[in-house]
Scaffold this motif. Structure first.
Motif, short mmCIF file in Angstrom:
data_model
loop_
_atom_site.label_atom_id
_atom_site.label_comp_id
_atom_site.label_asym_id
_atom_site.label_seq_id
_atom_site.Cartn_x
_atom_site.Cartn_y
_atom_site.Cartn_z
N GLU A 46 -2.72 0.11 -4.24
CA GLU A 46 -1.97 -1.16 -4.13
C GLU A 46 -1.01 -1.26 -5.31
O GLU A 46 -1.43 -1.21 -6.47
N ASN A 83 -15.10 -3.95 -9.97
CA ASN A 83 -14.25 -4.99 -10.57
C ASN A 83 -12.79 -4.73 -10.28
O ASN A 83 -12.34 -3.57 -10.31
N GLU A 84 -12.03 -5.83 -10.06
CA GLU A 84 -10.59 -5.65 -9.85
C GLU A 84 -9.92 -5.43 -11.21
O GLU A 84 -10.13 -6.19 -12.14
N GLU A 85 -9.13 -4.38 -11.28
CA GLU A 85 -8.41 -4.08 -12.52
C GLU A 85 -6.93 -3.99 -12.20
O GLU A 85 -6.54 -3.56 -11.11
N ARG A 86 -6.10 -4.39 -13.17
CA ARG A 86 -4.65 -4.26 -13.00
C ARG A 86 -4.07 -3.53 -14.21
O ARG A 86 -4.47 -3.80 -15.34
N LYS A 112 0.85 -1.20 0.00
CA LYS A 112 0.00 0.00 0.00
C LYS A 112 0.88 1.26 0.00
O LYS A 112 1.72 1.42 0.88
N LYS A 135 -3.05 -2.42 -8.69
CA LYS A 135 -4.29 -3.23 -8.59
C LYS A 135 -5.32 -2.35 -7.91
O LYS A 135 -5.06 -1.82 -6.83
N LEU A 136 -6.45 -2.15 -8.56
CA LEU A 136 -7.47 -1.32 -7.92
C LEU A 136 -8.87 -1.76 -8.34
O LEU A 136 -9.04 -2.44 -9.35
N MET A 137 -9.83 -1.39 -7.53
CA MET A 137 -11.22 -1.72 -7.82
C MET A 137 -11.84 -0.54 -8.56
O MET A 137 -11.76 0.60 -8.10
N VAL A 176 -9.26 2.28 -15.99
CA VAL A 176 -8.27 2.66 -14.98
C VAL A 176 -7.71 4.05 -15.26
O VAL A 176 -7.56 4.88 -14.36
N TYR A 231 -10.12 6.45 -14.08
CA TYR A 231 -10.12 6.61 -12.62
C TYR A 231 -8.96 7.52 -12.19
O TYR A 231 -9.14 8.45 -11.40
N ASN A 261 -7.41 -20.25 -8.05
CA ASN A 261 -7.15 -19.30 -6.95
C ASN A 261 -5.72 -19.31 -6.44
O ASN A 261 -5.48 -19.11 -5.24
#
Ligand code: FES
Length: 361
Positions: free
Chosen positions: A97, A51-54, A6, A45-47, A82, A85, A301
């Protein structure tokens, strides 16, 4: 293997109407983890909208600037989730992150060198090139640098104030030529994108360099990278080791179609794939014609690293310890890395019944 940490934003500043300059503070305890080389990039990495986006963005500052921040430039893309954002919602003191710096788009410098470095950038391709050129000027007092930088218009030139300041600061050792592709200029040499023919004219008019001796950094659209790097290596006979480039998106479909045919030709086999992540081993069955090794690991996972999933960023790199794989696309690993057994797992399919890969590299 790298994980996410972080980091807090300490600068969120519009650089042009459609680009934002973001600085992240590196706290004392993460200094070693986030030590970087010029030309490297950060994975975020962010929401966004649930949705999680990278995404990966190149660092635009240079190690010799000795800042306790890492800076990136993010250009607003059409429908970019992204980039939208970052440009429209990101604020000061926001915690993001971020993975420690990665990538090998650089060369090593030495104070005794007397070299010429040429940066060829388009749009946001300026970030890793600026980082590399600054580092060369700080570390090598006898070296010179040229920057040829193309944008849609002069209003789209990113980091212009800083670049112009560097020209003064390095007192003639950095020369910069701006080009515009959608704006008229009284001298046509400044119009259009950087092509081999344009580069030839620019070299003749603005430099007295020995083209074969210089080191080149190229970052921009894939057709520009391909055209310029082929021209330098094949026509100008510049050794490949002096032509460094970085894609920021996967090259056009032509290449993909070609790769796809190769993929179709591989044998249909069932494989037992084992991956090593942070010293732990995980195994799964995978058919060679099905999803990539990375996608299957994510489906199970497993904590595998990734960002672009397009063979561009190198985040999913692993070493093949046993067996063989077919790699669909590779715009990130060098020939040497491939020869040493490194692969991009987002592009890999097993071609032997047993495959073992190590992500801890
Ligand atoms: S995730 Fe970017 S190259 Fe594989």
């Amino acid at each position: 293997m790298n994980s996410f940490y972080k980091l807090k934003t300490v600068k969120v500043q519009k650089d042009t109407n459609d680009a934002v300059n973001v600085a992240l503070e590196i706290p004392e305890e993460l200094k070693d983890k986030f030590r970087f080389k010029q030309g490297q990039y950060l994975n975020f990495k962010l929401m966004v909208n649930g949705n999680e986006e990278r995404r990966s963005y190149s660092i635009c500052n240079a190690p010799s600037e000795k800042s306790n921040t890492l800076e990136v430039l993010v250009k607003l893309l059409e429908n970019g989730k992204v980039s939208g954002y970052f440009n429209e919602h990101l604020h000061m003191d926001e915690v993001l992150e971020v993975m420690p710096p990665m990538g090998g788009f650089n060369t090593s410098y030495h104070p005794s060198n007397t070299k010429t470095y040429v940066g060829l950038a388009a749009g946001s391709g300026i970030s890793p090139i600026l980082s590399n050129l600054k580092e060369s000027l700080y570390q090598e007092p006898n070296s010179n640098a040229y920057l040829f930088y193309s944008n849609r218009s002069m209003n789209h030139v990113m980091k212009k104030a800083e670049i112009d300041k560097l020209v003064e600061q390095f007192n003639g050792r950095l020369k910069v030529v701006y080009l515009v592709s959608r704006e008229k200029h009284e001298d046509p040499i400044f119009e259009g994108r950087i092509s081999p023919a344009k580069l030839n004219h620019l070299f003749e008019r603005y430099t007295d360099i020995d083209v074969k001796e210089a080191t080149y950094f190229i970052c921009g659209p894939s057709d520009m990278i391909k055209g310029i790097s082929d021209y330098l290596k094949k026509e100008k006979k510049v050794p490949a080791i002096q032509v460094l480039f970085e894609y920021f998106s996967a090259p056009d479909e032509e290449d993909s179609a070609e790769m796809s045919d190769e993929f179709k030709a591989i044998a249909n086999i069932e494989s037992m794939v084992t991956v090593i992540i942070d010293d732990d081993e995980y195994s799964f069955h995978l058919n060679s014609k099905k999803e990539s090794i990375l996608d299957k690991a994510l489906k199970d996972n497993l904590p595998v690293p990734f960002a672009c999933k397009g063979g561009v960023c190198c985040t999913c790199k692993a070493e093949v310890l046993e067996g063989e794989v077919f790699m669909e696309k590779n715009f990130a690993l060098t020939e040497d890395e491939v020869a040493r057994g490194f692969v991009l797992t987002c592009q890999c399919h097993p071609t032997t019944n047993v495959v073992m890969l190590n992500y801890d590299v």
